[in-house]
Design an enzyme around this catalytic site. Structure first.
Site, PDB file in Angstrom:
ATOM      1  N   ASP A 187     -32.760  85.115  85.343  1.00  0.00           N
ATOM      2  CA  ASP A 187     -32.050  86.017  85.335  1.00  0.00           C
ATOM      3  C   ASP A 187     -31.155  86.618  87.321  1.00  0.00           C
ATOM      4  O   ASP A 187     -31.137  86.826  87.716  1.00  0.00           O
ATOM      5  CB  ASP A 187     -32.875  87.381  85.811  1.00  0.00           C
ATOM      6  CG  ASP A 187     -32.607  88.473  85.984  1.00  0.00           C
ATOM      7  OD1 ASP A 187     -31.141  89.020  85.454  1.00  0.00           O
ATOM      8  OD2 ASP A 187     -33.511  89.611  85.469  1.00  0.00           O
ATOM      9  N   HIS A 188     -30.218  86.402  86.542  1.00  0.00           N
ATOM     10  CA  HIS A 188     -28.788  86.437  87.827  1.00  0.00           C
ATOM     11  C   HIS A 188     -28.769  87.487  88.632  1.00  0.00           C
ATOM     12  O   HIS A 188     -28.187  87.240  89.565  1.00  0.00           O
ATOM     13  CB  HIS A 188     -27.516  85.600  87.480  1.00  0.00           C
ATOM     14  CG  HIS A 188     -26.757  84.839  88.427  1.00  0.00           C
ATOM     15  ND1 HIS A 188     -27.082  84.776  89.788  1.00  0.00           N
ATOM     16  CD2 HIS A 188     -26.139  83.616  88.322  1.00  0.00           C
ATOM     17  CE1 HIS A 188     -26.132  83.751  90.809  1.00  0.00           C
ATOM     18  NE2 HIS A 188     -25.502  83.145  89.371  1.00  0.00           N
ATOM     19  N   ARG A 189     -29.369  88.404  88.209  1.00  0.00           N
ATOM     20  CA  ARG A 189     -29.487  89.561  88.412  1.00  0.00           C
ATOM     21  C   ARG A 189     -29.978  89.769  90.190  1.00  0.00           C
ATOM     22  O   ARG A 189     -30.130  90.494  90.909  1.00  0.00           O
ATOM     23  CB  ARG A 189     -29.107  90.975  87.995  1.00  0.00           C
ATOM     24  CG  ARG A 189     -28.421  91.084  86.640  1.00  0.00           C
ATOM     25  CD  ARG A 189     -28.920  92.088  85.960  1.00  0.00           C
ATOM     26  NE  ARG A 189     -30.139  92.071  85.117  1.00  0.00           N
ATOM     27  CZ  ARG A 189     -31.191  92.159  84.617  1.00  0.00           C
ATOM     28  NH1 ARG A 189     -30.721  93.737  83.835  1.00  0.00           N
ATOM     29  NH2 ARG A 189     -32.613  92.250  84.004  1.00  0.00           N
ATOM     30  N   PRO A 244     -28.311  88.553  82.447  1.00  0.00           N
ATOM     31  CA  PRO A 244     -27.329  87.617  82.841  1.00  0.00           C
ATOM     32  C   PRO A 244     -27.372  85.910  83.375  1.00  0.00           C
ATOM     33  O   PRO A 244     -28.864  86.381  84.104  1.00  0.00           O
ATOM     34  CB  PRO A 244     -26.275  88.160  83.725  1.00  0.00           C
ATOM     35  CG  PRO A 244     -27.518  88.902  85.009  1.00  0.00           C
ATOM     36  CD  PRO A 244     -28.233  89.783  83.549  1.00  0.00           C
ATOM     37  N   ILE A 255     -32.019  87.163  90.706  1.00  0.00           N
ATOM     38  CA  ILE A 255     -32.121  85.348  91.247  1.00  0.00           C
ATOM     39  C   ILE A 255     -31.337  84.812  91.491  1.00  0.00           C
ATOM     40  O   ILE A 255     -30.024  84.535  90.678  1.00  0.00           O
ATOM     41  CB  ILE A 255     -33.263  84.146  90.728  1.00  0.00           C
ATOM     42  CG1 ILE A 255     -34.677  85.310  90.282  1.00  0.00           C
ATOM     43  CG2 ILE A 255     -33.128  82.993  91.238  1.00  0.00           C
ATOM     44  CD1 ILE A 255     -35.636  84.412  89.428  1.00  0.00           C
TER      45      ILE A 255
END
Length: 440
Positions: A412-414, A238, A416
């Site tokens: 990487d929203h997982r 994501p 950060i």
């Protein structure tokens, strides 16, 4: 006892490669450390060294063969004291050595390409004297490339005579063979074939040419891996994108002054060299962004290794400036010139382009104002740099003209959060606008 020489895994992500060139031939003696072949991986052409000592008894995969799976036996080595003539080839050089299903399921009265083939063969004929030799039992010896071409042309490999070592069927044998000859004695099977093979110039599966003249170009190993990895990145990671506008005037002034001082040393800094340093220092200031998502865990890196995107003829490669935050910009400049030059020649060692904690991609030299880069897995972020250009800019509450650059971070929203990504972009902007921090 003979030794099997197998296709090596020259990188952690390598699943197959191209055997670009053999540097030895049958009968040559090799010792540990001798260069035996050049192998094209997904990123570079690398030399393959011998591990054992002995004499080359058989070469089972021809040079130029593509898609050779890791672990495939590519040659056989006779140990000291063994007679090369007595050594049988180990394996047949193909990942799946059994004949194609079509060759096993239907026994046609098809003659071989040799003129002396019989036209009135019985429905279940015995092979004529000229079919391809078998290494054991009924197994046909053919290179992976020859098998692939045979399937595309609808050829029965058992009816093709091999010209390679020990009667091995190679690319030239199947290219010269004519599919039509196999059906001369029995015209009916063509109608019962499962599906006709498309003409070689047809558009690839899933593509539509709409009748427009075109060429079909086969993907290189590098392009295949780029397609696979970046598709995986966009589908499974994501992405969150954050953009800042950065005033570059102070950085450009410092660059000019540093280059004047470094000129006697033969060093000339580029803006990119300074941005590599700025990204590394930013990651040190905001360690929450110097991370990698790893399932149920997260890796927190203690130094910033910056992968720098470099365009090369066959695609893209990312040589790494290790511990860039601790290096002087002159050192970064020298390293990047060397890495970039060797990257374009395909001379990088695996450790020079595999790894990195974050990436930087600069398309400013092409005049691109802003873009959003795809994260280079398994890294957690990439910084996309646009062109520095003269723009209206508010300075001290007045509208002035300044050199401004847009930078976009992909995170990487997982691993950060948006707030952490914003902190990194703020730190990066501040370092570029007050660049003395880069030489501190």
């Amino acid at each position: 006892m003979p030794i099997a020489i197998k296709m090596p895994a020259l990188s952690p992500t390598m699943e197959e490669g191209t055997l670009a060139k053999w540097l030895v031939k049958v009968g040559d003696t090799v010792s540990s450390g001798d260069i035996m072949a050049e192998i094209e991986t997904d990123k570079a052409t690398m030399e393959f060294e011998a591990v054992d000592e002995g004499t080359i008894a058989h070469i089972q995969v021809d040079e130029g063969t593509e898609g050779v799976q890791v672990g495939t036996i590519i040659a056989t080595l006779a140990e000291d004291g063994e007679d090369v003539g007595d050594v049988e080839p180990m394996g047949d050089g193909a990942p799946a050595p059994s004949p194609t299903p079509a060759a096993k399921e239907k026994e046609e009265p098809a003659p071989t390409p040799a003129p002396a083939a019989k036209e009135n063969a019985a429905p279940a004929p015995t092979p004529s004297p000229s079919p391809a030799p078998a290494s054991s039992g009924d197994r046909v010896i053919a290179s992976p490339l020859a098998r692939r071409i045979a399937e595309q042309k609808g050829l029965d490999l058992s009816q093709v005579k091999g010209s390679g070592p020990n009667g091995r069927i190679v690319k030239a044998d199947v290219e010269n063979a004519k599919p039509g000859k196999a059906a001369d004695a029995a015209p009916a099977p063509a109608a019962s074939a499962p599906a006709p093979t498309p003409a070689p110039a047809a558009a690839p599966t899933g593509a539509q040419d709409f009748g427009i003249p075109h060429d079909v170009e086969k993907l290189s190993s590098m392009r295949k891996v780029i397609a696979k990895r970046l598709t995986e990145s966009k589908q499974t990671v994501p992405h969150i994108y954050l953009t800042v506008d950065i005033r570059l005037d102070a950085l450009l002034k410092l660059r000019s002054e540093l280059n004047a001082a470094l000129e006697p040393q033969g060093v000339k800094l580029s803006v990119n060299d300074m941005l590599i340093k700025a990204l590394a220092k930013s990651l040190e200031q905001v360690p929450a962004c110097n991370v990698q998502f790893a399932g149920d865990t997260m890796l927190q890196f203690k130094r910033a290794d910056i992968s720098v995107a470099v365009s090369i003829p066959n695609g893209l490669i990312t040589p790494i400036v290790k511990d860039a935050g601790a290096k002087a910009m002159s050192k970064i400049s020298t390293e990047m010139k060397d890495l970039g030059s060797r990257a374009k020649e395909g001379k990088l060692a695996p450790e020079e382009f595999q790894g990195g904690t974050a990436s930087l991609s600069n398309m400013g030299m092409f005049g691109i104002k802003q873009f959003e880069a795809v994260i280079n897995p398994p890294q957690g972020m990439i910084m996309a740099i646009g062109a520095g250009e003269k723009r209206p800019y508010v300075i001290d509450d007045s509208l002035q003209i300044a050199t401004v650059m847009s930078a976009t971070g992909s995170f990487d929203h997982r691993a950060i959060d948006g707030a952490d990504g914003a902190q990194l972009m703020k730190a990066f902007k501040e370092l570029c606008e007050a660049p003395l921090g880069l030489v501190a």
